[in-house]
Design a protein around this motif. Sequence first.
Motif, short mmCIF file in Angstrom:
data_model
loop_
_atom_site.label_atom_id
_atom_site.label_comp_id
_atom_site.label_asym_id
_atom_site.label_seq_id
_atom_site.Cartn_x
_atom_site.Cartn_y
_atom_site.Cartn_z
N HIS A 1 0.84 -1.21 0.00
CA HIS A 1 0.00 0.00 0.00
C HIS A 1 0.87 1.25 0.00
O HIS A 1 2.10 1.18 0.13
CB HIS A 1 -0.90 0.00 1.25
CG HIS A 1 -0.13 0.05 2.53
ND1 HIS A 1 0.20 1.23 3.16
CD2 HIS A 1 0.40 -0.94 3.30
CE1 HIS A 1 0.89 0.96 4.25
NE2 HIS A 1 1.03 -0.34 4.36
N ASP A 2 0.21 2.40 -0.15
CA ASP A 2 0.92 3.69 -0.12
C ASP A 2 0.45 4.54 1.06
O ASP A 2 0.53 5.77 1.01
CB ASP A 2 0.72 4.44 -1.44
CG ASP A 2 -0.75 4.70 -1.75
OD1 ASP A 2 -1.62 4.38 -0.92
OD2 ASP A 2 -1.05 5.24 -2.84
N ARG B 1 -2.66 -1.68 -3.05
CA ARG B 1 -2.31 -1.94 -4.44
C ARG B 1 -2.98 -3.22 -4.96
O ARG B 1 -3.30 -4.13 -4.21
CB ARG B 1 -0.80 -2.04 -4.60
CG ARG B 1 -0.09 -0.76 -4.16
CD ARG B 1 1.31 -0.67 -4.70
NE ARG B 1 2.02 0.49 -4.18
CZ ARG B 1 1.87 1.73 -4.60
NH1 ARG B 1 1.02 1.98 -5.58
NH2 ARG B 1 2.57 2.73 -4.07
#
Length: 311
Positions: A9-10, A15
């Motif tokens: 993830h960010d 994702r």
Amino acid sequence: MTALVIAEHDNRSVRAATLTAVTAASQCGGDVHVLVAGWNAADAAAAAARIAGVSKVLLADAPCLADGLAETVAEQVLAVASDYTHIFSSATAYGKNILPRVAAKLDVAQLSDIVKVDSADTFERPIYAGNIIATVKSSDAVKVITVRSTAFDAAPAQGGSAAVENVAAVADAGLSQFVSREVSKSDRPELTAAKIIVSGGRGVGSADNYTAVLAPLADRLGAALGASRAAVDAGFVPNDYQVGQTGKIVAPQLYIAVGISGAIQHLAGMKDSKVIVAINKDADAPIFSVADYGLLGDLNTAVPELVAMLG
């Protein structure tokens, strides 16, 4: 039997590769939990909770987890690993960086790049550049597994309603330091997620010709651009364009291989594409053996003609 999926993830969203890891984990037959290790990552945890098939999300939130440094994230996984029989991640750079550390600390053998779940302890994975599929049965108490994203359907990103549970974050491992990140930006689809890919090989001839010949076709089709290792080594494009055994594994709906001979290394990265089109002037090029459609001719003439026909 409960599986843990390490979310990529960010800190805001999860994702797509994580969705396929969830699908693989769910095929083992037990509950599926997702670990979100990050900083100010509540939005990513909420997104993970909405994934269909996920029954619980663990959120470890701390500054030392902000940049996903493998040493610290691996320690976070180990902190909760005793509750799980399976630990999954996608076979991306992120997952490949973390799970081998986890497997080593748990003293188990990692099952890498699986393409099928036969049962809770038996999995299939490619070997010898994908020419052979090995069936592997693990007797380890904890199975540590990376998942080839192109081999599994993505779990629906909506429809789940898992609870989010906060877990204690580990201390900074102190073994590495985040310095900077350079992210390539493009208006084109991401290579590993694209439905159509136009790839060029050594036969394209030069970096200028790669852009002049292939970019118009990709623009017309809304496609991502890829390349063979030979084209990358020749400096036609950056290495993040590379498709193949040592590059990215893709499985788009349509793969157009232009000036690519079809070396085993390249075929290992794209042979699962739904439809393969090869354009090459060498009638004996191995790429024609896997292509659904082949066009024998000079790419400098054939590709512009194709673009013109597409209107």
